[in-house]
Design a protein around this motif. Structure first.
Motif, PDB file in Angstrom:
ATOM      1  N   GLU A 128     -82.588   2.734  51.110  1.00 40.31           N
ATOM      2  CA  GLU A 128     -81.278   3.006  50.508  1.00 40.31           C
ATOM      3  C   GLU A 128     -81.144   2.298  49.160  1.00 40.31           C
ATOM      4  O   GLU A 128     -80.615   2.878  48.198  1.00 40.31           O
ATOM      5  N   ASN A 129     -81.621   1.073  49.076  1.00 40.15           N
ATOM      6  CA  ASN A 129     -81.561   0.346  47.801  1.00 40.15           C
ATOM      7  C   ASN A 129     -82.373   1.069  46.723  1.00 40.15           C
ATOM      8  O   ASN A 129     -81.947   1.167  45.568  1.00 40.15           O
ATOM      9  N   ASN A 184     -80.392   4.227  45.735  1.00 39.77           N
ATOM     10  CA  ASN A 184     -79.241   3.911  44.878  1.00 39.77           C
ATOM     11  C   ASN A 184     -79.692   3.567  43.461  1.00 39.77           C
ATOM     12  O   ASN A 184     -79.044   3.954  42.477  1.00 39.77           O
ATOM     13  N   ASP A 222     -80.750   6.920  41.811  1.00 43.59           N
ATOM     14  CA  ASP A 222     -79.820   8.041  41.951  1.00 43.59           C
ATOM     15  C   ASP A 222     -80.428   9.169  42.809  1.00 43.59           C
ATOM     16  O   ASP A 222     -80.455  10.329  42.413  1.00 43.59           O
TER      17      ASP A 222
END
Length: 302
Positions: free
Chosen positions: A59-60, A63, A66
């Motif tokens: 997830e990091n 993020n 994008d």
């Protein structure tokens, strides 16, 4: 004939009793898993905890670059039905639009290297296992030849119109893709053929269809859903954390598991990873080392 009829009658009676027994066990499992708070322990808990750190790492990365993803399959089911893992599950499943999936493949190697996770975290794609093509990326934590945790990443493709014979066309495209990979073909070129035969697109369209390089799901037909049932994504609780999920999760899960997805099925599917780890002496120390490295990487990315 009388003797055979008597035996048939006896077998039918036994079958009826067996069915009643199975239904009673299924009712018990529903009570235990849906009405009680059960917590994992031992190798299963280690695996689930490590999967959470692994998906947080993913997830990091997403993020930072994008990249869009959402919980899928067993993980989406767990979020909806249990607020976390399906109790016996030992991995996690997410999906991405094909364009984001391709972007993720291109950058994940550098992110693993920059986070000092080389040799611990891997991301194999397009491997052949038990005469079956595994065409999607699995980000996994591996130590001493043992896979401790895994997150399967499934690409989703866009399609503007769904032809009446989509099942036949999809099956043919899937088989052709598998044949190409078995023959040592290049996945990129094979996927171009798939896009042409199914008239798929990388750009957002009215429908989304699961890639031919992923598991097909419950039935031998492609999973197709309206894009508006997926986007905009919503946040769902998962084991005291939150992750993106399709906005109409009830519709999404019904397509995969049927209308009774909110109940424990009579027949369960299990992975063998945890059972193998239980037999391995000293796995706890190896788990702790991997968990510590992932936590450090996640802390640095905040």
């Amino acid at each position: 004939i009388k003797k055979l009829n008597k035996e048939v009658k006896s077998l039918k009676k036994k079958q009826k009793n067996t069915d009643k027994t199975l239904k009673s066990y299924n009712r018990l499992f529903n009570k235990l898993y849906l009405d009680y708070e059960l917590t994992p322990k031992g190798a299963l808990k280690y695996t689930q905890d490590l999967c959470l750190e692994l998906i947080d790492f993913i997830e990091n990365v997403c993020n930072k670059h994008d990249i869009t993803f959402w919980l899928d399959c067993g993980s989406a089911l767990g979020a909806k039905r249990h607020g976390g893992y399906v109790p016996w599950d030992d991995d996690m499943d997410i999906s991405m639009p094909r364009r984001d999936y391709m972007k993720f493949k291109n950058i994940i190697g550098d992110e693993i290297k920059n986070s000092n996770l080389e040799g611990i975290v891997g991301y194999p794609e397009c491997r052949i296992f038990n005469n079956r093509v595994i065409g999607f990326v699995t980000v996994s934590v591996k130590f001493s030849r043992n896979i401790f945790a895994a997150v399967d990443i499934f690409p989703m493709d866009y399609i503007s119109e769904v032809p009446e014979d989509i099942e036949e066309i999809y099956a043919h495209a899937r088989n052709a893709f598998n044949d190409d990979i078995f023959a040592g073909g290049d996945k990129t070129e094979s996927m171009k053929k798939v896009y042409k035969s199914l008239n798929l697109s990388l750009d957002e369209a009215e429908y989304m269809i699961i890639g031919v390089d992923t598991p097909k799901g419950k039935v031998n037909s492609p999973r197709i859903t309206e894009t508006e049932k997926v986007f905009p994504l919503i946040e769902m609780k998962f084991a005291e954390r939150t992750y993106p999920c399709p906005n109409d999760l009830d519709h999404y899960l019904t397509q995969i598991y049927g209308e009774d997805y909110d109940k424990i099925p009579q027949r369960l599917n299990f992975h063998s990873r945890v059972d193998k780890l239980k037999k391995r002496e000293g796995f706890e120390e190896e788990f702790e080392k991997c968990l510590s490295l992932l936590k450090q990487a996640n802390e640095k990315s905040k």
